[in-house]
Design a protein around this motif. Structure first.
Motif: not given
Length: 501
Positions: A67-68, A78-79, A345-348, A369-370
């Protein structure tokens, strides 16, 4: 003189006191995730992040943990790259999907934020209804006809870059089925222009969603070309009546919702739907074919299954029905496995009130961001996660449309992708008919995926050519594994999937 010196000392002391207080208050306040911020105001880490987002995220993940936060272009992202935080992302009322995407939707399709927020839920429900599993039979016949028509244009044999071949098939088929038959087929030049402009628009979509349009001249030009095409075509789409079906096309159903409340934005919604229906379907079809053709045992088993189920000569216009799809489950497994390995890569979501994940508090205003890309590489859910193993999908309850645990390719929660069942059906029929009609082999090794984007399914990096020729005997085995080879599960472990249903 001494008075000025005393004043200077007092100012410095006050500044130092302020810094100390700020540090103390931050330590006492909620603990935020570690942040890669860069040193340029507003830009932050944007330059490094933009060059290769997935690589940058991987480096940040190695440095900071699962988590960062990355600060870039004025946004705090934030991922959450592992399973921690999934429940917060999917179920918390403090995070919001619509607020996360309203700005990108405005930049990429010119849909005003107030119009988007007003219509989004209604449009989502409309598409969910039109494209639900119980309505897939309405698309089956039209997809078969359209793919046969496009495959005829390929000719008896040829060599082509595979991603271009997939585009030549999916672009017209998808537009003819979801929008209007013949929308882009008025003459050859218009078809070429459509392919050219949509490819530029699609490849630059992620940049267009974040950057001012004046910085992206070619992308902006293609966006305006596509909007003009739909402005011109909306009356024809509204009046269009499918030859065999009484029901309206998906685009007609969307226009029924848009008309009245936002009629002058109809072209914008058409552009948005065009991108949503093609941007991921094309690379998914590409990757599935590449993985199949690069794994000899899997390729052979699939061809034998197609011959057993469909029979006849490879050039006949057979119909891929629902019953036949059930007997060709291995192809669906391959599609789902290709999506797992090449997930977005991500969904938000947008954080509207602070949320706690592990020992961190993610502040309001952050984009949460998941990452399906990393979730799909969690060995807890997917043993040997880097390997293409379609047989793992035998454990999923696909008859009840349930995927494997940890699978997040289509998003989740209230606004899960409404077109997922249509996309899976379209890709299955496409691959079955290609392998039914043609003997195919790859001329290049399995390509790497591009690391330039984090939105959507990644494109291939570099070319990957395919050679195809009409199959004179549909029962003949393929010419062997692709040049990339690779260990594959024995065919005997895969064959049972072809007998199910």
């Amino acid at each position: 003189m001494f008075g000025d010196l005393d004043l200077g000392v007092a100012v410095v002391a006050a500044l130092l006191t302020g810094v100390v207080l700020l540090v103390v208050l931050r330590r006492r306040g909620p603990r935020r995730p570690p942040c890669a911020a860069g040193w340029i105001p507003w830009v932050g880490a944007g330059l490094r992040f933009g060059k290769a987002p997935l690589e940058f995220i991987e480096q940040a993940r190695a440095q900071y943990g699962p988590i960062f936060t990355i600060f870039a272009m004025g946004n705090r992202m934030t991922f959450v790259t592992e399973e921690e935080g999934i429940d917060v992302f999917l179920k918390s009322k403090e995070v919001n999907f619509e607020l996360a995407v309203q700005y990108p939707v405005y930049r990429t399709a010119s849909v005003p934020k107030n119009i988007f927020l007003t219509l989004h839920e209604k449009l989502h429900m409309t598409m969910k209804g039109k494209m639900g599993t119980f309505n897939m039979y309405q698309f089956m016949g039209r997809l078969n006809e359209e793919f046969h028509e496009q495959l005829e244009d390929l000719g008896p044999h040829g060599t082509m870059d595979l991603i271009s071949l997939v585009r030549c098939l999916l672009y017209p088929v998808t537009v003819n089925v979801l929008f209007k038959k013949g929308l882009i087929v008025s003459h050859k030049r218009k078809i070429e222009d459509f392919y050219w402009h949509f490819q530029i628009y699609d490849e630059g979509f992620e940049y267009g969603s974040q950057m001012p349009e004046w910085l992206l001249r070619n992308w902006s030009k293609s966006k305006r070309w596509l909007l003009a095409l739909f402005e011109e075509s909306i009356p024809d789409i509204k009046a269009y009546k499918p030859e065999r079906d009484d029901c309206a096309t998906l685009m007609q159903a969307v226009l029924d919702v848009v008309e009245g409340e936002a009629d002058r934005h109809s072209a914008s919604y058409a552009l948005l739907m065009l991108w949503a229906s093609l941007s991921n379907a094309v690379p998914i079809t590409f990757w599935t074919l590449v993985f199949i053709l690069s794994h000899g045992d899997i390729h052979k088993t699939i061809v034998e299954g197609i011959s057993s189920v469909l029979g006849g000569a490879g050039r006949e216009k057979i119909t891929v029905s629902e019953d036949k799809l059930k007997k060709l489950l291995l192809i669906k497994w391959c599609i789902l496995e290709a999506i797992r390995l090449r997930a977005p890569g991500v969904i938000t979501r947008k954080v509207v009130k602070p949320v706690k994940i592990l020992n961190y508090t993610v502040p309001s205003g952050d984009l949460l961001m998941l990452s399906p890309f990393w979730l799909h590489r969690n060995p807890k859910y997917f043993p040997d996660p880097e390997s293409f193993r379609p047989e793992r999908w035998k454990e999923a309850n696909l008859e009840k449309h349930v995927f494997l645990d940890g699978y997040m390719a289509f998003g989740g929660g209230k606004f899960q992708c409404p077109g997922r069942w249509f996309a899976l059906l379209e890709i299955q029929i496409c691959i079955i008919l290609i392998l039914y009609k043609y003997d195919c082999s790859l001329l290049d090794p399995l390509p790497k995926q591009s690391h330039l984007h984090v939105v959507g399914v990644p494109q291939p990096e570099g070319r990957c050519r395919i050679e195809y020729k009409h199959r004179h005997d549909v029962c003949q085995a393929p010419r062997g594994p692709g040049p990339s080879g690779g260990a594959t599960p024995p065919a005997t472990h895969l064959a049972p999937g072809l007998q199910e249903g």
